[in-house]
Design an enzyme around this catalytic site. Structure first.
Site, PDB file in Angstrom:
ATOM      1  N   ASP A 287       1.029  -8.081  -8.690  1.00 49.12           N
ATOM      2  CA  ASP A 287       2.566  -7.680  -8.961  1.00 49.12           C
ATOM      3  C   ASP A 287       2.206  -6.358  -7.573  1.00 49.12           C
ATOM      4  O   ASP A 287       1.126  -5.704  -7.609  1.00 49.12           O
ATOM      5  CB  ASP A 287       2.436  -7.910 -10.232  1.00 49.12           C
TER       6      ASP A 287
HETATM    7  C1  BGC Z   1       7.477  -6.320 -11.123  1.00 50.06           C
HETATM    8  C2  BGC Z   1       7.947  -8.212 -10.377  1.00 50.06           C
HETATM    9  C3  BGC Z   1       7.862  -7.883  -8.711  1.00 50.06           C
HETATM   10  C4  BGC Z   1       7.692  -6.898  -8.063  1.00 50.06           C
HETATM   11  C5  BGC Z   1       8.473  -7.218  -6.929  1.00 50.06           C
HETATM   12  C6  BGC Z   1       7.165  -5.456 -10.199  1.00 50.06           C
HETATM   13  O1  BGC Z   1       7.244  -4.553 -10.454  1.00 50.06           O
HETATM   14  O2  BGC Z   1       6.957  -7.128 -12.276  1.00 50.06           O
HETATM   15  O3  BGC Z   1       8.854  -9.457 -11.134  1.00 50.06           O
HETATM   16  O4  BGC Z   1       8.731  -9.311  -8.185  1.00 50.06           O
HETATM   17  O5  BGC Z   1       8.129  -5.441  -8.704  1.00 50.06           O
HETATM   18  O6  BGC Z   1       9.636  -6.207  -7.361  1.00 50.06           O
END
Ligand code: BGC
Length: 765
Positions: A287
């Site tokens: 993530d």
């Molecule tokens: C979130 C994810 C998301 C990613 C990309 C992160 O901060 O936890 O769920 O897919 O950002 O936007």
């Protein structure tokens, strides 16, 4: 070669004709052909090129497009996210295909969670539909629109089971129940990936957040998760597994630690379980910035250590940090990371690119420049009809005293509330490429419904909150919350004056979308005080009061339940939300949604979920006893239970009929009920089947959802609803972590929600 259609490709052929022709061709989409292809490709790649493939970069202020284009040219990037138009994407793909040495196509990803251009209800709303066909429609259209914008992958579905409404991200998932979340997640994957993620209008999914992110302590964002293996595997893991069994090509790894180990450095999670036991063949992606965060988690000493740990633990692609690029070369030199490990990670990236069909046609989701839409945000690109139909199904009627609803179209209706005319809020969080201006507010929806018939009065009545700090928090990155400069009293007075002139008041209240999002945990899950003051003033007018709720989590609504005549939970209903809400308010659609999470009475009751264990001293409301499991200062149990939702008609469910009194492990049983529409309108309801393992080697939940069916009945009509039961529905992870079905008695509960059920039983021999 199809990709020749892109402008300027001749240049690339001049540079590297032999290599390019070798890579791009008509490759059969089989695992064998893929493995052979990728093995050959890896042999051609330099170490730097391999490391480049592991980098997933976000377009934004830190990484402007120009800088990214330079990196692409140097083969320093494998994939891009947060760019969503065909011209932008094509330009980057051109860069890779024309100017990088090997011409390995990039893939493009985005958070397409509940729609791309057409925004559907937030996932919690989709779960409320209890309708897999509706979810399939959402998945198909989202994938279609995403692929039409040139995207290849989505960061969805989010299947984190959560039982804590303080956590803002419950809005992104499918609620508290393992079975419902699994069904929803599986359906989303099937719908979005279609027959193959390589198809013109399919995208590859990346199920998230692996694992158990929904169980962060205290519902506090990014917090620690700690739980028994039994709970983890019985309650939290099945939805990820279901999404993977459905073929999800990607897994996004959670930001939290699980039992003391950050998921991004958990080789048990990412290797032993995911690869060795579950045989996952796709890609794991960290993530946002998670590899860096290993240092703060306290499992990595420094950046280099974080990279070593993440790669060795099984993170293939690094999202939005430069750590892999910066530190892998040194780690390889020092031998702390082996070439085999680098190859393994790179192989996974190349594999998914192959599966996306990018080596057959890097422009398959782009087409030639001439085919680009003239107006990216054109109305004609939206799927409004489907958005309205799904939105109607996602709404839950919580209360309807003396049949306040449906309203008459000839009425004078006063519409009030800070959310009544808010286009941005209607779309909810993660609204992808949706354009707020294209969404229909409740005010507009009601005006549309009453046009030429009734009258509509409008007053904002209150701001979302009077707390300036919260407004600042909500407006940190976008001017999302517009504050009316008038005093609270002035605004309320205006609303009350309008209310007095009308037949009925519709107050659209709840949370701004930013209150139910990533990084938006709350300690207080009531409606903000500014709006509660408004509700109290409206109540005092004596006019029938309908609350239309917009929110991304269960709220504590004890007071509102007493004040309102009717309450309609609409979550954040998306582009067509306002029209869909009006359809329900005026009876053009009979509400059929059911709650995918229990609504607690107060924050102090959390966690409150229906599938709890019984304890040795269960509380019995009919025979209250001091020494039982309860809080003494509040009624026990939720205000509205899981699976709850009213209709404008009534349903009667017969006793449970079992096809046989017992079964052996290889057998199948059927539990059925007769459902009758006993009211005056046609309507749909969700019949729910729960099972309980009465006596087992471990305490088992008082009931667990194992089947649901949405039935449509005309007034007076009766239908038989049957649920098959086989041994798989009876299995659980026992104390020795064996997945077993234990002989003995099982209760079967069937009804219209988790509390109102009829009971049957059978024995597993
Ligand atoms: C979130 C994810 C998301 C990613 C990309 C992160 O901060 O936890 O769920 O897919 O950002 O936007």
């Amino acid at each position: 070669m199809k990709w020749l259609c892109s402008v300027g490709v001749a240049v690339s052929l001049a540079l590297q004709p032999a290599l390019a022709e070798e890579l791009i061709g008509n490759h059969p989409l089989t695992p064998e052909a893929r493995d052979a292809f990728v093995t050959e490709l890896l042999k051609k790649m330099t170490v730097d090129e391999k490391i480049g493939q592991l980098r997933l970069i976000s377009v934004g202020p830190d990484n402007p497009k120009e800088a990214i284009r330079e990196m692409i040219k140097k083969s320093q990037v494998g994939a891009i996210f947060n760019t969503v138009t065909r011209p932008d994407i094509r330009e980057m793909q051109d860069q890779a295909m024309q100017l990088s040495r090997l011409k390995i196509p990039l893939f493009f990803a985005y958070d397409v969670v509940h729609g791309q251009r057409t925004v559907f209800p937030i996932s919690l709303g989709l779960a409320s539909s209890f309708n897999l066909a509706a979810v399939r429609t959402v998945g198909r259209i989202s994938a279609y629109e995403a692929a039409d914008d040139g995207l290849n992958m989505t960061w969805a579905p989010m299947v984190d089971v959560s039982r804590d409404p303080r956590w803002g991200r419950v809005s992104e998932g499918f609620g508290e129940d393992t079975f419902l979340t699994s069904e929803m997640g599986r359906t989303m994957v099937e719908a979005m990936q279609g027959k193959s993620p390589a198809d013109r209008y399919s995208v590859m999914t990346s199920v998230k957040h692996f694992a158990a992110y929904g169980a962060v302590e205290g519902g506090k964002e990014y917090n620690t998760v700690d739980m028994s293996p039994q709970r983890l595997f019985n309650d939290y893991m099945p939805p990820y597994k279901a999404a993977l069994d459905a073929g999800s090509g990607g897994v996004m790894v959670a930001l939290n630690s699980l039992n003391g180990t950050p998921a991004s450095s958990d080789s048990w999670l990412l290797k032993d379980l995911l690869r060795d036991q579950w045989h996952f063949k796709g890609i794991t992606i960290s993530d946002h910035g998670a590899i860096k965060e290993l240092i703060k988690h306290g499992t990595a000493a420094d950046p280099e250590d974080a990279v070593r740990l993440a790669l060795k633990s099984g993170i293939n692609m690094s999202m939005s940090d430069e750590y892999y690029s910066k530190y892998l070369p040194g780690l390889l030199k020092s031998g702390k990371v082996t070439m085999e490990e680098l190859d393994d990670a790179t192989r996974h990236v190349l594999n998914v690119k192959y599966d996306m069909g990018l080596f057959n046609d890097p422009y398959s989701h782009l087409g030639p420049k001439e085919s680009d839409p003239k107006d990216t945000n054109a109305e004609s690109r939206l799927h409004r009809k489907e958005a309205r139909e799904v939105a109607r199904e996602s709404m839950v009627l919580l209360k309807n005293r003396l049949e306040t609803l449906p309203l008459k179209k000839t009425d004078t209706v006063t519409v009030v509330g800070p959310l009544a005319d808010s286009k941005r809020d209607s779309m909810g969080s993660w609204s992808a490429a949706g354009v707020a201006d294209q969404s229909v507010t409740v005010l507009t929806g009601i005006r549309n419904a009453l046009a030429g018939k009734g009258n509509v009065l409008y007053a904002k009545g209150a701001n979302i909150t009077n707390d300036k700090d919260i407004v600042n928090f909500l407006n940190l990155y976008e001017p999302a919350v517009v504050v009316d400069p008038r005093s609270p009293k002035e605004m309320i007075d205006e609303a009350v004056a309008a209310a007095k002139k009308s037949d009925v008041v519709v107050a659209v209240v709840g949370e701004a979308q930013g209150m139910a999002h990533e990084a938006s945990s709350r300690t207080d899950i009531t409606i903000p005080q500014s709006q509660r003051d408004l509700i109290a003033a409206l109540k005092a007018t004596g006019k029938p009061l309908v609350l239309v709720l917009m929110n991304g989590r269960p709220l504590a609504l004890v007071k509102e339940d007493q004040q309102a005549d009717a309450i309609l939970e609409t979550w954040f209903a998306g582009t067509e939300g306002g029209n869909a809400i009006a359809d329900i308010l005026f009876g053009d659609y009979n509400p059929s949604g059911k709650l995918p999470m229990s609504f607690p009475r107060s924050v102090g009751q959390i966690p409150v979920y229906y599938s709890h264990l019984n304890t040795g001293r269960p509380y019995n409301a009919d025979k209250p006893n001091k020494y039982t499991s309860r809080y003494f200062d509040e009624a026990n149990g939720p205000l509205y239970p899981f699976g709850y939702g009213l209709s404008y008609t009534t349903f009667k469910v017969s006793g449970v009929k079992m096809s046989a009194p017992s079964m052996k492990p290889g057998d199948k049983l059927t539990a059925s009920v007769e459902v009758t529409n006993t009211g005056k309108r046609a309507g749909e309801t969700v019949i729910q089947m729960y099972l309980q393992d009465v006596t087992a080697s471990m305490s088992r939940p008082v009931k667990q959802l194992r089947g649901f069916d949405k039935v449509n009945l005309q007034p007076g009509e009766t239908k038989t609803v049957s649920f098959p039961i086989d041994v798989n529905a009876l299995k659980f992870w026992n104390q020795q972590m064996k997945y077993v079905a234990e002989p003995g008695k099982f209760n079967v509960f069937i009804g219209v929600d988790s509390a109102r059920v009829n009971q049957g039983e059978f024995e597993l021999r």
